[in-house]
Design a protein around this motif. Structure first.
Motif, short mmCIF file in Angstrom:
data_model
loop_
_atom_site.label_atom_id
_atom_site.label_comp_id
_atom_site.label_asym_id
_atom_site.label_seq_id
_atom_site.Cartn_x
_atom_site.Cartn_y
_atom_site.Cartn_z
N LEU A 1 0.83 -1.20 0.00
CA LEU A 1 0.00 0.00 0.00
C LEU A 1 0.87 1.26 0.00
CD1 LEU A 1 -2.82 1.23 0.10
CD2 LEU A 1 -2.72 1.05 2.60
N VAL A 2 1.93 1.26 0.78
CA VAL A 2 2.83 2.42 0.82
C VAL A 2 3.51 2.61 -0.52
CG1 VAL A 2 4.94 3.35 1.84
CG2 VAL A 2 3.21 2.31 3.30
N ILE A 3 4.02 1.53 -1.11
CA ILE A 3 4.70 1.64 -2.40
C ILE A 3 3.76 2.22 -3.45
CG2 ILE A 3 5.72 0.32 -4.30
CD1 ILE A 3 6.90 -1.54 -2.12
N GLU A 4 2.53 1.72 -3.48
CA GLU A 4 1.56 2.24 -4.45
C GLU A 4 1.25 3.72 -4.18
OE1 GLU A 4 -3.04 1.44 -5.09
OE2 GLU A 4 -1.82 -0.22 -5.84
N ALA A 5 1.14 4.09 -2.91
CA ALA A 5 0.81 5.47 -2.56
C ALA A 5 1.93 6.44 -2.96
CB ALA A 5 0.53 5.58 -1.07
N ILE A 6 3.18 6.08 -2.71
CA ILE A 6 4.26 7.03 -3.03
C ILE A 6 4.63 7.01 -4.51
CG2 ILE A 6 5.22 6.90 -0.70
CD1 ILE A 6 7.56 5.33 -1.93
N ALA A 7 4.19 6.01 -5.24
CA ALA A 7 4.56 5.90 -6.66
C ALA A 7 3.43 6.36 -7.58
CB ALA A 7 4.95 4.46 -6.98
N GLN A 8 2.49 7.11 -7.06
CA GLN A 8 1.38 7.59 -7.88
C GLN A 8 1.90 8.51 -8.99
OE1 GLN A 8 -2.03 6.90 -7.70
NE2 GLN A 8 -1.27 5.29 -6.36
N PRO A 9 1.32 8.43 -10.19
CA PRO A 9 1.73 9.33 -11.27
C PRO A 9 1.44 10.79 -10.88
CG PRO A 9 0.28 7.60 -12.10
CD PRO A 9 0.29 7.48 -10.61
N LYS A 10 2.23 11.68 -11.41
CA LYS A 10 2.05 13.10 -11.13
C LYS A 10 0.84 13.67 -11.87
CE LYS A 10 6.17 14.13 -9.11
NZ LYS A 10 6.08 13.77 -7.74
N GLN A 11 0.47 13.02 -13.00
CA GLN A 11 -0.64 13.48 -13.81
C GLN A 11 -1.60 12.32 -14.04
OE1 GLN A 11 0.82 15.16 -17.49
NE2 GLN A 11 2.76 15.68 -16.54
N ASN A 12 -2.85 12.64 -14.34
CA ASN A 12 -3.81 11.58 -14.66
C ASN A 12 -3.41 10.82 -15.91
OD1 ASN A 12 -5.38 12.12 -12.45
ND2 ASN A 12 -6.77 13.49 -13.55
N ASN A 13 -2.92 11.51 -16.91
CA ASN A 13 -2.46 10.88 -18.14
C ASN A 13 -0.94 10.96 -18.18
OD1 ASN A 13 -5.08 10.36 -19.01
ND2 ASN A 13 -5.27 12.42 -19.87
N GLU A 14 -0.30 10.09 -17.45
CA GLU A 14 1.17 10.10 -17.36
C GLU A 14 1.75 9.92 -18.76
OE1 GLU A 14 4.61 10.65 -15.65
OE2 GLU A 14 2.96 10.38 -14.27
#
Length: 183
Positions: free
Chosen positions: A116-129
């Motif tokens: 869960l932490v890995i997914e949370a910190i690795a979120q794309p900066k934009q909706n359409n990366e």
């Protein structure tokens, strides 16, 4: 490294890791992941079925030891360490290690917190990366590091949490024995 044009020599004061100047740069990320995973693991408000990583479904199902082997009797610890029945998360360079006792939903929590932490910190900066990228979690390590098992290889050693044994896997025992004899 020498910079002859400037009469300078640069020396890393840290050990190299994969040709980079030390694991400390990677450790900034992995230690943060570890600390956040521990915080989530110990947060009584977190429900691992309500809030979970997408990769959670890829974690292999738990396989408890069911061959009739009795649980070993624990011995008194030589070194006192804090004990929390909800579990603990630690990291060595890029290997996450999470353990817990099989009470309530602890196993489900320990399997989900780090992902869960890995997914949370690795979120794309934009909706359409705009740049294609792989998932942040190492899919090939999900079983080794995330799956809760009573017998598990951790950092190359075989841990049997059912019988309280730590041993060297056969292939390493043979290689190490050979190296010692040749030395």
């Amino acid at each position: 490294m020498q910079l002859l044009d400037y009469d300078l020599a640069l020396m890393s004061l840290r050990r190299t890791f994969s040709g980079a100047p030390g694991p400390y740069k990677w450790g900034v990320i992995t230690e943060t992941v570890c600390d956040l995973a521990m915080a989530i693991l110990h947060d009584d408000e977190w429900g691992p079925r309500r809030l979970r990583a997408k990769a959670q479904e890829l974690v292999p199902k738990r396989e408890p030891v069911s061959n009739g082997t009795p649980l070993a009797q624990a011995k008194e610890q030589m070194v006192q360490s804090p004990v929390d029945p909800r579990g603990v998360v630690d990291v060595y360079i890029d290997d996450a290690i999470a353990t817990t006792v099989d009470l309530d939903n602890n196993v489900e929590r320990v399997e989900g917190a780090t992902l869960l932490v890995i997914e949370a910190i690795a979120q794309p900066k934009q909706n359409n990366e705009p740049l294609p990228r792989e998932e942040m979690e190492a899919r090939n390590k999900l079983e080794a590091e995330t799956a809760a098992k009573e017998i598990k290889k951790i950092l190359g050693w075989l841990f049997d949490f059912h019988r309280f044994l730590v041993s060297l896997p056969t292939n390493k025992f043979i290689a190490w024995s050979k190296a010692i004899l040749e030395w």
